[in-house]
Design a protein around this motif. Sequence first.
Motif, PDB file in Angstrom:
ATOM      1  N   THR A  47       4.704 -10.940   4.810  1.00 23.13           N
ATOM      2  CA  THR A  47       5.786 -10.989   5.781  1.00 23.13           C
ATOM      3  C   THR A  47       5.638  -9.811   6.742  1.00 23.13           C
ATOM      4  OG1 THR A  47       8.183 -11.235   6.035  1.00 23.13           O
ATOM      5  CG2 THR A  47       7.416  -9.625   4.416  1.00 23.13           C
ATOM      6  N   MET A  48       6.317  -9.907   7.846  1.00 23.32           N
ATOM      7  CA  MET A  48       6.288  -8.838   8.832  1.00 23.32           C
ATOM      8  C   MET A  48       7.432  -7.865   8.573  1.00 23.32           C
ATOM      9  SD  MET A  48       3.656  -9.624  10.636  1.00 23.32           S
ATOM     10  CE  MET A  48       3.821  -8.328  11.853  1.00 23.32           C
ATOM     11  N   SER A  49       7.174  -6.602   8.804  1.00 23.23           N
ATOM     12  CA  SER A  49       8.205  -5.580   8.670  1.00 23.23           C
ATOM     13  C   SER A  49       9.263  -5.770   9.755  1.00 23.23           C
ATOM     14  CB  SER A  49       7.584  -4.192   8.811  1.00 23.23           C
ATOM     15  OG  SER A  49       8.599  -3.210   8.924  1.00 23.23           O
ATOM     16  N   ASP A  50      10.466  -5.375   9.426  1.00 23.92           N
ATOM     17  CA  ASP A  50      11.546  -5.371  10.415  1.00 23.92           C
ATOM     18  C   ASP A  50      11.606  -4.035  11.141  1.00 23.92           C
ATOM     19  OD1 ASP A  50      12.487  -3.691   8.454  1.00 23.92           O
ATOM     20  OD2 ASP A  50      14.315  -4.813   8.052  1.00 23.92           O
ATOM     21  N   ASN A  51      10.554  -3.246  10.977  1.00 22.98           N
ATOM     22  CA  ASN A  51      10.430  -1.896  11.529  1.00 22.98           C
ATOM     23  C   ASN A  51      11.419  -0.917  10.909  1.00 22.98           C
ATOM     24  OD1 ASN A  51       8.252  -2.524  13.246  1.00 22.98           O
ATOM     25  ND2 ASN A  51       9.679  -3.459  14.682  1.00 22.98           N
ATOM     26  N   LEU A  52      12.106  -1.336   9.877  1.00 29.70           N
ATOM     27  CA  LEU A  52      13.001  -0.457   9.132  1.00 29.70           C
ATOM     28  C   LEU A  52      12.568  -0.324   7.680  1.00 29.70           C
ATOM     29  CD1 LEU A  52      16.449  -1.747  10.459  1.00 29.70           C
ATOM     30  CD2 LEU A  52      15.209   0.300  11.183  1.00 29.70           C
ATOM     31  N   ILE A  53      11.841  -1.319   7.184  1.00 32.04           N
ATOM     32  CA  ILE A  53      11.497  -1.358   5.765  1.00 32.04           C
ATOM     33  C   ILE A  53      10.694  -0.126   5.343  1.00 32.04           C
ATOM     34  CG2 ILE A  53       9.365  -2.716   5.950  1.00 32.04           C
ATOM     35  CD1 ILE A  53      10.382  -4.220   3.415  1.00 32.04           C
ATOM     36  N   GLN A  54       9.776   0.319   6.207  1.00 31.42           N
ATOM     37  CA  GLN A  54       8.989   1.490   5.842  1.00 31.42           C
ATOM     38  C   GLN A  54       9.872   2.740   5.737  1.00 31.42           C
ATOM     39  OE1 GLN A  54       8.449  -0.703   8.300  1.00 31.42           O
ATOM     40  NE2 GLN A  54       7.319   0.182   9.984  1.00 31.42           N
ATOM     41  N   GLN A  55      10.971   2.759   6.477  1.00 25.71           N
ATOM     42  CA  GLN A  55      11.923   3.864   6.385  1.00 25.71           C
ATOM     43  C   GLN A  55      12.769   3.733   5.113  1.00 25.71           C
ATOM     44  OE1 GLN A  55      14.061   3.870  10.054  1.00 25.71           O
ATOM     45  NE2 GLN A  55      14.845   5.914   9.766  1.00 25.71           N
ATOM     46  N   LYS A  56      13.272   2.525   4.876  1.00 25.45           N
ATOM     47  CA  LYS A  56      14.127   2.286   3.710  1.00 25.45           C
ATOM     48  C   LYS A  56      13.389   2.540   2.404  1.00 25.45           C
ATOM     49  CE  LYS A  56      16.972  -1.203   5.957  1.00 25.45           C
ATOM     50  NZ  LYS A  56      17.309  -2.633   5.999  1.00 25.45           N
ATOM     51  N   TYR A  57      12.113   2.178   2.348  1.00 24.16           N
ATOM     52  CA  TYR A  57      11.329   2.349   1.128  1.00 24.16           C
ATOM     53  C   TYR A  57      10.538   3.653   1.126  1.00 24.16           C
ATOM     54  CZ  TYR A  57      12.491  -2.299  -0.523  1.00 24.16           C
ATOM     55  OH  TYR A  57      13.158  -3.385  -0.990  1.00 24.16           O
ATOM     56  N   GLY A  61       2.425   6.336   3.556  1.00 22.82           N
ATOM     57  CA  GLY A  61       1.069   6.030   4.002  1.00 22.82           C
ATOM     58  C   GLY A  61       0.726   4.596   3.646  1.00 22.82           C
ATOM     59  N   TYR A  62      -0.420   4.169   4.127  1.00 20.25           N
ATOM     60  CA  TYR A  62      -0.825   2.779   3.923  1.00 20.25           C
ATOM     61  C   TYR A  62      -2.223   2.724   3.326  1.00 20.25           C
ATOM     62  CZ  TYR A  62       3.162   2.084   6.877  1.00 20.25           C
ATOM     63  OH  TYR A  62       4.431   2.106   7.377  1.00 20.25           O
ATOM     64  N   PRO A  63      -2.493   1.831   2.445  1.00 19.95           N
ATOM     65  CA  PRO A  63      -1.560   0.867   1.862  1.00 19.95           C
ATOM     66  C   PRO A  63      -0.722   1.516   0.753  1.00 19.95           C
ATOM     67  CG  PRO A  63      -3.722   0.520   0.912  1.00 19.95           C
ATOM     68  CD  PRO A  63      -3.859   1.636   1.931  1.00 19.95           C
ATOM     69  N   SER A  64       0.542   1.207   0.730  1.00 17.52           N
ATOM     70  CA  SER A  64       1.448   1.700  -0.312  1.00 17.52           C
ATOM     71  C   SER A  64       1.733   0.579  -1.288  1.00 17.52           C
ATOM     72  CB  SER A  64       2.771   2.167   0.293  1.00 17.52           C
ATOM     73  OG  SER A  64       2.595   3.358   1.012  1.00 17.52           O
ATOM     74  N   LYS A  65       1.936   0.957  -2.523  1.00 16.89           N
ATOM     75  CA  LYS A  65       2.306  -0.010  -3.561  1.00 16.89           C
ATOM     76  C   LYS A  65       3.628   0.447  -4.143  1.00 16.89           C
ATOM     77  CE  LYS A  65      -2.171  -1.297  -3.444  1.00 16.89           C
ATOM     78  NZ  LYS A  65      -2.929  -0.444  -2.590  1.00 16.89           N
ATOM     79  N   ILE A  66       4.606  -0.437  -4.137  1.00 17.80           N
ATOM     80  CA  ILE A  66       5.915  -0.133  -4.698  1.00 17.80           C
ATOM     81  C   ILE A  66       6.254  -1.216  -5.704  1.00 17.80           C
ATOM     82  CG2 ILE A  66       8.367   0.203  -4.214  1.00 17.80           C
ATOM     83  CD1 ILE A  66       7.480   0.960  -1.315  1.00 17.80           C
ATOM     84  N   ILE A  75       9.750   1.888  -8.184  1.00 12.42           N
ATOM     85  CA  ILE A  75       8.813   2.877  -8.707  1.00 12.42           C
ATOM     86  C   ILE A  75       7.658   2.958  -7.717  1.00 12.42           C
ATOM     87  CG2 ILE A  75       7.263   3.465 -10.604  1.00 12.42           C
ATOM     88  CD1 ILE A  75       9.113   1.635 -12.370  1.00 12.42           C
ATOM     89  N   ASP A  76       7.519   4.106  -7.089  1.00 12.22           N
ATOM     90  CA  ASP A  76       6.438   4.314  -6.140  1.00 12.22           C
ATOM     91  C   ASP A  76       5.161   4.577  -6.931  1.00 12.22           C
ATOM     92  OD1 ASP A  76       5.129   4.666  -3.737  1.00 12.22           O
ATOM     93  OD2 ASP A  76       5.725   6.747  -3.520  1.00 12.22           O
ATOM     94  N   ILE A  77       4.136   3.804  -6.667  1.00 12.88           N
ATOM     95  CA  ILE A  77       2.859   3.980  -7.362  1.00 12.88           C
ATOM     96  C   ILE A  77       2.009   4.927  -6.528  1.00 12.88           C
ATOM     97  CG2 ILE A  77       0.808   2.830  -8.251  1.00 12.88           C
ATOM     98  CD1 ILE A  77       2.535   0.317  -8.635  1.00 12.88           C
ATOM     99  N   GLN A  78       1.623   6.047  -7.117  1.00 15.47           N
ATOM    100  CA  GLN A  78       0.908   7.089  -6.392  1.00 15.47           C
ATOM    101  C   GLN A  78      -0.434   6.610  -5.864  1.00 15.47           C
ATOM    102  OE1 GLN A  78       0.658  10.319  -9.188  1.00 15.47           O
ATOM    103  NE2 GLN A  78       2.580  11.195  -8.468  1.00 15.47           N
ATOM    104  N   PHE A  79      -0.791   7.133  -4.675  1.00 14.13           N
ATOM    105  CA  PHE A  79      -2.101   6.850  -4.109  1.00 14.13           C
ATOM    106  C   PHE A  79      -3.181   7.291  -5.077  1.00 14.13           C
ATOM    107  CE2 PHE A  79       0.200   6.880  -0.037  1.00 14.13           C
ATOM    108  CZ  PHE A  79      -0.324   5.724   0.524  1.00 14.13           C
ATOM    109  N   GLY A  80      -4.212   6.497  -5.180  1.00 15.68           N
ATOM    110  CA  GLY A  80      -5.339   6.849  -6.027  1.00 15.68           C
ATOM    111  C   GLY A  80      -5.199   6.402  -7.470  1.00 15.68           C
ATOM    112  N   SER A  81      -3.984   6.006  -7.866  1.00 17.43           N
ATOM    113  CA  SER A  81      -3.819   5.556  -9.251  1.00 17.43           C
ATOM    114  C   SER A  81      -4.279   4.106  -9.368  1.00 17.43           C
ATOM    115  CB  SER A  81      -2.359   5.693  -9.689  1.00 17.43           C
ATOM    116  OG  SER A  81      -1.536   4.821  -8.943  1.00 17.43           O
TER     117      SER A  81
END
Length: 98
Positions: A47-57, A61-66, A75-81
């Motif tokens: 889906t496309m961001s509403d340009n607010l989702i990256q702020q709310k969550y 950085g990208y790619p992020s996994k939540i 639960i934010d999954i750390q980069f590199g894990s």
Amino acid sequence: MPKVNAFNNELLEGKYKGINLLSVACFDNQPSVKNYIANNNFGITTTMSDNLIQQKYKVSGYPSKILIAPNGKMIDIQFGSDWIEVIKNFNELYAAAN
């Protein structure tokens, strides 16, 4: 994305119950995202961001996994894990607790 798509394919095949993936395209446009998905034969729901989702969550950085648990906790999954193992382990723990 290839690794995300491969894991999504395993989910669609029923390999891991109770897990769903959603890709959110941020800072992009719909035609570009559709072409990218089609050209790479990716099957993940996007889906496309509403340009607010990256702020709310609080995406840093990208790619992020939540990981969003069934109770709504994030639960934010750390980069590199190894995000796939984190998701699998969480799913096993959650299933065992319920």
